[in-house]
Scaffold this motif. Structure first.
Motif, PDB file in Angstrom:
ATOM      1  N   ALA A   1      -8.953  17.084   1.333  1.00 34.41           N
ATOM      2  CA  ALA A   1      -7.821  16.418   1.987  1.00 34.41           C
ATOM      3  C   ALA A   1      -7.146  17.380   2.948  1.00 34.41           C
ATOM      4  O   ALA A   1      -7.261  18.607   2.819  1.00 34.41           O
TER       5      ALA A   1
ATOM      6  N   THR B   1       4.116   6.785   2.116  1.00 39.23           N
ATOM      7  CA  THR B   1       2.768   6.849   1.546  1.00 39.23           C
ATOM      8  C   THR B   1       1.713   6.257   2.474  1.00 39.23           C
ATOM      9  O   THR B   1       0.672   6.890   2.695  1.00 39.23           O
ATOM     10  N   PRO B   2       1.921   5.055   3.037  1.00 37.95           N
ATOM     11  CA  PRO B   2       0.878   4.540   3.939  1.00 37.95           C
ATOM     12  C   PRO B   2       0.683   5.407   5.178  1.00 37.95           C
ATOM     13  O   PRO B   2      -0.455   5.582   5.636  1.00 37.95           O
TER      14      PRO B   2
ATOM     15  N   ASN C   1      -1.335   8.352   4.098  1.00 36.22           N
ATOM     16  CA  ASN C   1      -2.691   7.875   3.815  1.00 36.22           C
ATOM     17  C   ASN C   1      -3.481   7.630   5.097  1.00 36.22           C
ATOM     18  O   ASN C   1      -4.643   8.018   5.213  1.00 36.22           O
ATOM     19  N   LEU C   2      -2.851   6.989   6.061  1.00 41.34           N
ATOM     20  CA  LEU C   2      -3.544   6.615   7.290  1.00 41.34           C
ATOM     21  C   LEU C   2      -3.843   7.814   8.184  1.00 41.34           C
ATOM     22  O   LEU C   2      -4.824   7.804   8.928  1.00 41.34           O
TER      23      LEU C   2
ATOM     24  N   CYS D   1      -0.976   3.347  12.003  1.00 47.19           N
ATOM     25  CA  CYS D   1       0.430   3.466  11.585  1.00 47.19           C
ATOM     26  C   CYS D   1       1.307   2.508  12.382  1.00 47.19           C
ATOM     27  O   CYS D   1       2.184   1.840  11.822  1.00 47.19           O
TER      28      CYS D   1
ATOM     29  N   LEU E   1       0.860  -1.182   0.000  1.00 46.57           N
ATOM     30  CA  LEU E   1       0.000   0.000   0.000  1.00 46.57           C
ATOM     31  C   LEU E   1       0.902   1.239   0.000  1.00 46.57           C
ATOM     32  O   LEU E   1       1.081   1.921   1.005  1.00 46.57           O
ATOM     33  N   THR E   2       1.497   1.493  -1.143  1.00 48.70           N
ATOM     34  CA  THR E   2       2.414   2.617  -1.277  1.00 48.70           C
ATOM     35  C   THR E   2       2.517   2.996  -2.742  1.00 48.70           C
ATOM     36  O   THR E   2       1.973   2.313  -3.619  1.00 48.70           O
ATOM     37  N   ASP E   3       3.188   4.086  -3.014  1.00 47.54           N
ATOM     38  CA  ASP E   3       3.417   4.509  -4.392  1.00 47.54           C
ATOM     39  C   ASP E   3       4.651   3.806  -4.948  1.00 47.54           C
ATOM     40  O   ASP E   3       5.616   3.545  -4.224  1.00 47.54           O
TER      41      ASP E   3
ATOM     42  N   ASN F   1      -3.976  11.187   6.982  1.00 47.91           N
ATOM     43  CA  ASN F   1      -4.633  12.277   6.261  1.00 47.91           C
ATOM     44  C   ASN F   1      -6.155  12.277   6.457  1.00 47.91           C
ATOM     45  O   ASN F   1      -6.721  13.227   6.993  1.00 47.91           O
ATOM     46  N   TYR F   2      -6.820  11.217   6.028  1.00 46.26           N
ATOM     47  CA  TYR F   2      -8.277  11.184   6.136  1.00 46.26           C
ATOM     48  C   TYR F   2      -8.719  11.077   7.589  1.00 46.26           C
ATOM     49  O   TYR F   2      -9.695  11.724   8.012  1.00 46.26           O
TER      50      TYR F   2
END
Length: 561
Positions: free
Chosen positions: A405, A149-150, A153-154, A77, A31-33, A156-157
Motif C-alpha cells: 500500500a 475513507t473512500p 481508498n480511491l 473522487c 463505502l467507508t469505515d 491509495n491503490y
C-alpha cells in the motif's frame, strides 16, 4: 464550465449541465469505515457537524524504495463527490447498524450532499512527493469526514499501481512496448479493472483486459495460450485450410501444406547449420489454424514444446507461407526459458531468413516476452543484452508485489479558521497545519527543484526572486532557491458554493500524457532505481515558524519530581 447544481432526483450531480455518473457502482456513501458515521453522529449531537473544516490527503513515504510517486484516482473522487447522496435503503441500513442513535441524525443524513464541499487537488497524472497535499477538502466537518475513507481508498491503490507502471516504463525504456497482462492475478474484478486503467496512465501501451478496453478505450492486445497449441493433435482438425491472398487475387487450397513446404525450405537453409530438425507437427497445425483465423495479425506463442527445435521453425514456416499470400506476420511470444538468450537467437534466425529468402522486414519481427516479469528481471535483461521488443507484465505489476500500500492519510489541518496539528513521537507522522498553497519551483534547465508549501495568506513566490525554503521539521536543512519558473499545484476541481473556477476533468489519454511528460521532466537522479536522490519538499520561513509555534503550544509540558 461553471458552478454545480444538484440534479432533480437528488442522486446525481451536474457540473455545467454535464451528468457525472460514478465510474464504479460500488463507490457509494456506504463505502467507508463505521467510525466515520459514529464521528458524524457525535459531531451532530454536539452541534459541531456544520463547523467548517479543512483536511489534507497526502502520503508520508514514496513507494518501492524510490523517490517519486504518480498521483492517480482524482477523477473517481470527484465522481463520488458529485453523486454523494444516501438512499432511503442506505439510511435504513445505517439505522439498523447504529440503533442507539437518535432519529434526528438519520433525518439529517437524508439531506447530506457535497453541495457545500470544496475539493482542490494536484492534477491527476502528476509526479508528487511525500507530505505535499494531493487533495485538500473543505466543508462541514461531518460531511468531509464521511469522504475520508473512500478518498483514501480511491487514491491509495490508483497512485501505487500507476507508480509501479511508471517504474516499469522507466526501466524498460521509451522504445519498448509494455502490455498489462494482470487481470487473472489481480485482487478481484475491481482490482483488475483499476489496474488496467492506472497502468495505462503510468505508461503501458495496451491491456489484455477486454472490459477495461470497453470502459476506458485502452488498446487491447492478446494472442493465444499454451492450451490452444496443445489442443491440436494433427492438421486433420482443421476442416477448412483455404486462405485467400490479401489482395484477393488468388486462393491457397491447403495452407497447412504450404506451411509444411516452407518448413522444409527453412530446415534446408545451410546458414542455419542444421539447427532445425523435425518439429512438432501438431504445433504447426495449431499455428496454421491461428494464422487462418488471423492472417493479418499472426503472433505465435512458441514455447509450448521447444522454442529452438520446434516453435521457432514452425512459426517461420507459417510466417513465410503468409508472406507468399501478401500477409505479414507480427511476431512471437516467449513465456519461459532464458529470455535474453532465446530472444537473441530468435532475432538471428529472423535476420538469416530475411537474407536467405529476400523477405523484407522479416528480421524485424516483434519479440514479446512474458513469464512473471518485474522491474528487477527487466533490469537484468537490459544488463545481459536482449532482443525483446515488448514486455507482457502481470502479477508483479497489478498486485504491487513489492509494496502492499502507499499509506495515504487524511488529516485535519484547520477547523473554524483555526489551524490544527497532529503530533507524534515519530516526526514523520507530525502533520503540517493550516490551509496551504503548494508551488513547484523550476530551475534553469526547467527541472523541478523543490515543492514549496506556504500558508494560504502568503503571496505566490516570484520568478527570479531569492526564496528561503526550509525543511518542515529539521532546523538546519534550509536553502535559498531562485526559481526560473513557478507553478501552483493545487487546482479547484469541485467549487461547492465558492466562486472558484472549476478545472475540467481531463480524458484518460490526457492524464496519461501528463504522466509521461512529468516523468520526462524530472531529473534522472531522482528517477534511478539504485540510490535515487531525494526530491526536496519544503515550507516557507513563515510556515516553518508557525508549525513550531503551534507544536510547542499544543504539546503538553512534562514535569520531573
Amino acid at each position: 464550465m461553471g458552478g454545480k447544481e444538484e440534479a432533480a432526483n437528488g442522486s446525481m450531480a451536474t457540473i455545467g449541465g454535464e451528468i457525472m455518473g460514478p465510474t464504479n457502482p460500488m463507490v457509494t456513501p456506504l463505502l467507508t469505515d463505521l467510525y466515520q458515521y459514529t464521528m458524524a453522529y457525535a459531531y451532530w449531537k454536539a452541534g459541531k457537524h456544520l463547523d467548517r473544516a479543512v483536511f489534507d490527503l497526502y502520503f508520508r513515504k514514496n513507494p518501492f524504495g524510490g523517490e517519486y510517486t504518480v498521483f492517480a484516482g482524482l477523477e473517481e473522487c470527484i465522481h463520488l463527490v458529485a453523486n454523494f447522496k444516501l438512499t432511503d435503503d442506505e439510511i435504513s441500513f445505517l439505522r439498523s447498524a447504529m440503533p442507539t442513535c437518535e432519529e434526528g441524525f438519520f433525518e439529517y443524513l437524508k439531506g447530506v450532499t457535497c453541495s457545500d464541499v470544496e475539493v482542490y487537488a494536484i492534477p491527476e497524472g502528476s509526479v508528487v512527493f511525500p507530505k505535499v497535499p494531493l487533495i485538500r477538502v473543505e466543508g462541514p466537518v461531518a460531511v468531509v469526514q464521511l469522504l475520508e475513507t473512500p478518498f483514501v481508498n480511491l487514491v491509495n491503490y490508483a497512485s501505487l499501481v500507476t507508480t509501479n507502471a511508471a517504474r516499469h516504463r522507466c526501466v524498460s525504456g521509451q522504445n519498448k512496448v509494455l502490455l498489462e497482462f494482470g487481470l487473472r492475478r489481480a485482487q478481484g474484478p475491481d482490482g483488475g479493472i483499476s489496474a488496467s486503467k492506472y497502468c495505462y496512465i503510468g505508461g503501458f501501451d495496451a491491456t489484455s483486459n477486454v472490459l477495461a478496453g470497453k470502459l476506458f478505450g485502452i488498446p487491447l492486445r492478446g494472442t493465444h495460450s499454451h492450451a490452444f497449441v496443445s489442443s491440436y493433435m494433427s492438421a486433420d482438425e482443421i476442416p477448412d485450410k483455404t486462405l485467400k491472398s490479401r489482395d484477393g487475387s488468388k486462393t491457397c487450397d491447403d495452407f497447412f501444406s504450404l506451411a509444411q513446404s516452407w518448413l522444409k525450405k527453412v530446415q534446408s537453409v545451410s546458414s542455419l547449420n542444421g539447427l532445425f530438425g523435425e518439429t512438432n507437427q501438431s504445433e504447426l497445425a495449431a499455428f496454421t489454424s491461428y494464422a487462418l483465423a488471423f492472417p493479418n495479425n499472426f503472433l505465435a506463442l512458441v514455447d509450448t514444446y521447444d522454442v529452438m527445435r520446434s516453435g521457432l521453425p514452425n512459426f517461420c514456416a507459417v510466417a513465410l507461407a503468409l508472406n507468399i499470400l501478401g500477409y505479414k506476420a507480427s511476431g512471437i511470444r516467449l513465456d519461459s526459458g532464458d529470455l535474453a538468450y532465446l530472444s537473441i537467437e530468435a532475432r538471428k534466425i529472423f535476420n538469416l531468413i530475411e537474407k536467405e529468402f529476400g523477405v523484407a522486414g522479416f528480421g524485424k519481427m516483434v519479440i514479446t516476452a512474458s513469464n512473471d516479469l518485474n522491474e528487477e528481471t527487466i533490469d537484468a535483461l537490459n544488463k545481459q543484452g536482449h532482443e525483446v521488443d515488448a514486455f507482457g507484465i502481470g502479477t508483479y505489476l497489478v498486485t504491487c508485489y513489492s509494496q502492499a500500500a502507499l499509506g495515504c492519510v487524511f488529516k485535519l489541518v484547520e477547523i473554524k479558521d483555526q489551524p490544527r496539528i497532529k503530533l507524534s513521537e515519530d516526526v514523520t507522522k507530525v502533520s503540517i497545519p493550516c490551509k496551504k498553497r503548494v508551488f513547484r519551483l523550476y530551475g534553469k534547465e526547467d527541472y523541478p527543484l523543490v515543492d514549496l508549501m506556504t500558508g494560504e495568506d502568503e503571496s505566490m513566490p516570484k520568478e527570479g526572486e531569492r526564496i528561503l525554503c526550509r525543511h518542515p521539521f529539521i532546523e538546519s536543512k534550509r536553502a535559498y532557491v531562485v526559481a526560473q519558473h513557478v507553478e501552483e499545484l493545487l487546482k479547484c476541481y469541485w467549487p461547492g458554493r465558492s466562486n472558484e473556477p472549476r478545472e475540467e476533468l481531463p480524458s484518460l489519454n490526457k492524464i496519461r500524457s501528463r504522466c509521461i511528460k512529468q516523468l520526462e521532466q524530472m531529473r534522472q537522479d531522482h528517477m534511478r532505481r539504485l540510490n535515487p536522490t531525494p526530491y526536496k519538499v519544503s515550507v516557507s520561513a513563515k510556515l516553518y515558524d508557525f508549525i513550531h509555534y503551534l507544536w510547542l503550544n499544543e504539546a503538553p509540558v512534562g514535569e520531573l519530581q
